[in-house]
Design a protein around this motif. Structure first.
Motif, PDB file in Angstrom:
ATOM      1  N   CYS A   4      33.780  27.799  34.671  1.00 39.76           N
ATOM      2  CA  CYS A   4      33.336  27.859  36.069  1.00 39.76           C
ATOM      3  C   CYS A   4      34.368  27.197  36.980  1.00 39.76           C
ATOM      4  O   CYS A   4      34.773  26.063  36.739  1.00 39.76           O
ATOM      5  CB  CYS A   4      31.970  27.168  36.212  1.00 39.76           C
ATOM      6  N   ARG A   6      33.951  26.152  39.843  1.00 37.33           N
ATOM      7  CA  ARG A   6      33.385  25.104  40.693  1.00 37.33           C
ATOM      8  C   ARG A   6      33.111  23.804  39.945  1.00 37.33           C
ATOM      9  O   ARG A   6      33.317  22.732  40.475  1.00 37.33           O
ATOM     10  CB  ARG A   6      32.093  25.584  41.348  1.00 37.33           C
ATOM     11  N   CYS A   7      32.566  23.929  38.707  1.00 35.19           N
ATOM     12  CA  CYS A   7      32.135  22.696  38.024  1.00 35.19           C
ATOM     13  C   CYS A   7      32.690  22.547  36.613  1.00 35.19           C
ATOM     14  O   CYS A   7      32.450  21.534  35.970  1.00 35.19           O
ATOM     15  CB  CYS A   7      30.608  22.633  37.985  1.00 35.19           C
ATOM     16  N   CYS A  23      29.345  29.503  36.612  1.00 35.07           N
ATOM     17  CA  CYS A  23      28.300  29.239  35.628  1.00 35.07           C
ATOM     18  C   CYS A  23      26.946  29.621  36.252  1.00 35.07           C
ATOM     19  O   CYS A  23      26.883  29.897  37.453  1.00 35.07           O
ATOM     20  CB  CYS A  23      28.293  27.769  35.227  1.00 35.07           C
ATOM     21  N   CYS A  26      25.808  27.431  39.360  1.00 35.72           N
ATOM     22  CA  CYS A  26      26.714  27.627  40.505  1.00 35.72           C
ATOM     23  C   CYS A  26      26.574  29.047  41.051  1.00 35.72           C
ATOM     24  O   CYS A  26      26.653  29.268  42.259  1.00 35.72           O
ATOM     25  CB  CYS A  26      28.165  27.343  40.121  1.00 35.72           C
TER      26      CYS A  26
HETATM   27 ZN   LIG Z   1      29.432  25.725  37.749  1.00 35.27          ZN
END
Ligand SMILES: [Zn+2]
Ligand code: SF4
Ligand SMILES: [Zn+2]
Length: 316
Positions: A4, A6-7, A23, A26
């Motif tokens: 992911c 973002r994370c 993910c 997200c």
């Molecule tokens: Zn994520």
């Protein structure tokens, strides 16, 4: 699989036009924030407004309900849900049961309005009158559904109705109307359009989301998928248009968004206010003195009465 962006979690989806990998949490979060952006970009819903959500019970409308419910807290919206029961044996019942279960879980009010109670006949009964119809089942059904949504909206005291049309629906409908030479209906796609068919403001908060994204959102949210489809639906040209648009998107990621932009540009040119006169039968706005609903209702009733033969005195 990928990570992911973002994370750092395990990605379940890659957004081709932006290159993002996401993910599950997200991804879901991104659907909520994208919807929020669409709503504010087109001034769809004002702070504190009462919003009716038209819930067919299909995955998109249930997703819309979840997303709007989540956004409603920060925007002080008052949501209420309603479903239209066209009266199609074995088809709509399952969807309405799904809609009822989700609205209950969210603690929202949910009303059902049926063709039978509003017009005196179900869609099944009306479509028995099959032979000499000049309109398709879905156009015919749509006339009654738009009115039913307005009735439900006014009963619920809402000033705006949200429907779950996504980017794919929007673009397909635009192209379908072009291919049918149906200029009147092009105008209906204008987010600010209102006339006989749409007296209550309609908004499409999902109109910038891909169908595959709303479907994944529904799946990741554990929403039920409907197992049966309407027996009167004839996809015909629409499925060709869908394939064509999907091909374009595959070769040119982002093309659906370009088509949406172009459609909005075209439909806004039609945004003249239409004059309307009250229908002489029901008093609702009409363009010609008798509204479409009353015109079709009379045609159906004539057929139903004619089909059954005149009632016999005395019985036998
Ligand atoms: Zn994520
Ligand atoms: S598929 Fe067509 S006929 Fe069936 S409920 Fe939807 S609009 Fe009506
Ligand atoms: Zn009327």
């Amino acid at each position: 699989l990928e990570v992911c962006t973002r994370c750092g979690g395990r990605a379940v989806y890659t957004r081709r036009y932006s290159g993002e990998a996401l993910c599950a949490p997200c991804f879901k979060e991104s659907i909520v924030s994208k919807t929020n952006k669409t709503i504010s970009r087109y001034n769809m819903i004002a702070r504190g407004e009462r919003v009716g959500v038209a819930v067919s019970g299909g995955k998109d409308s249930l997703s819309l309900l979840l997303v709007l419910d989540e956004l409603s807290r920060s925007h002080d919206w008052h949501l209420t849900a309603f479903s239209i029961d066209e009266g199609v044996e074995g088809y709509r019942d399952e969807a309405i049961a799904n809609a009822r279960a989700i609205t209950e879980r969210l603690g929202l009010e949910h009303a059902t309005v049926s063709y039978k109670e509003l017009y005196g006949f179900s869609l099944d009964q009306a479509l028995d009158w099959k032979e000499d119809r000049s309109v398709s089942s879905c156009s015919f059904c749509g006339v009654f559904r738009r009115r039913a949504i307005d009735e439900a909206a006014s009963k619920a005291g809402v000033s705006v109705v949200a429907t779950a049309h996504n980017l794919d629906d929007y673009v397909q409908t635009f192209l379908m109307n072009l291919l049918h030479g149906d200029v009147e209906r092009l105008a209906w796609l204008d987010p600010a359009y209102s006339d006989e068919s749409f007296p209550v403001r309609r908004v499409k908060p999902f109109m910038e989301l891909y169908e595959e994204e709303t479907a994944l959102y529904a799946y990741l949210s554990g929403l039920p998928f409907q197992s049966v489809s309407c027996p009167y639906m004839h996809e015909g040209l629409r499925s060709e248009v869908r394939d064509y648009v999907n091909q374009l998107e595959a070769g040119h990621p982002g093309m659906k968004h370009v088509l949406l932009k172009s459609s909005l540009g075209v439909v806004s040119r039609f945004a003249s206010t239409k004059l309307s006169v009250p229908c002489t039968r029901c008093g609702k706005p009409s363009s010609s003195g008798v509204c479409n609903v009353c015109r079709l209702k009379e045609a159906v009733n004539q057929q139903i009465n004619y089909g059954d033969g005149p009632p016999r005195a005395g019985g036998g």
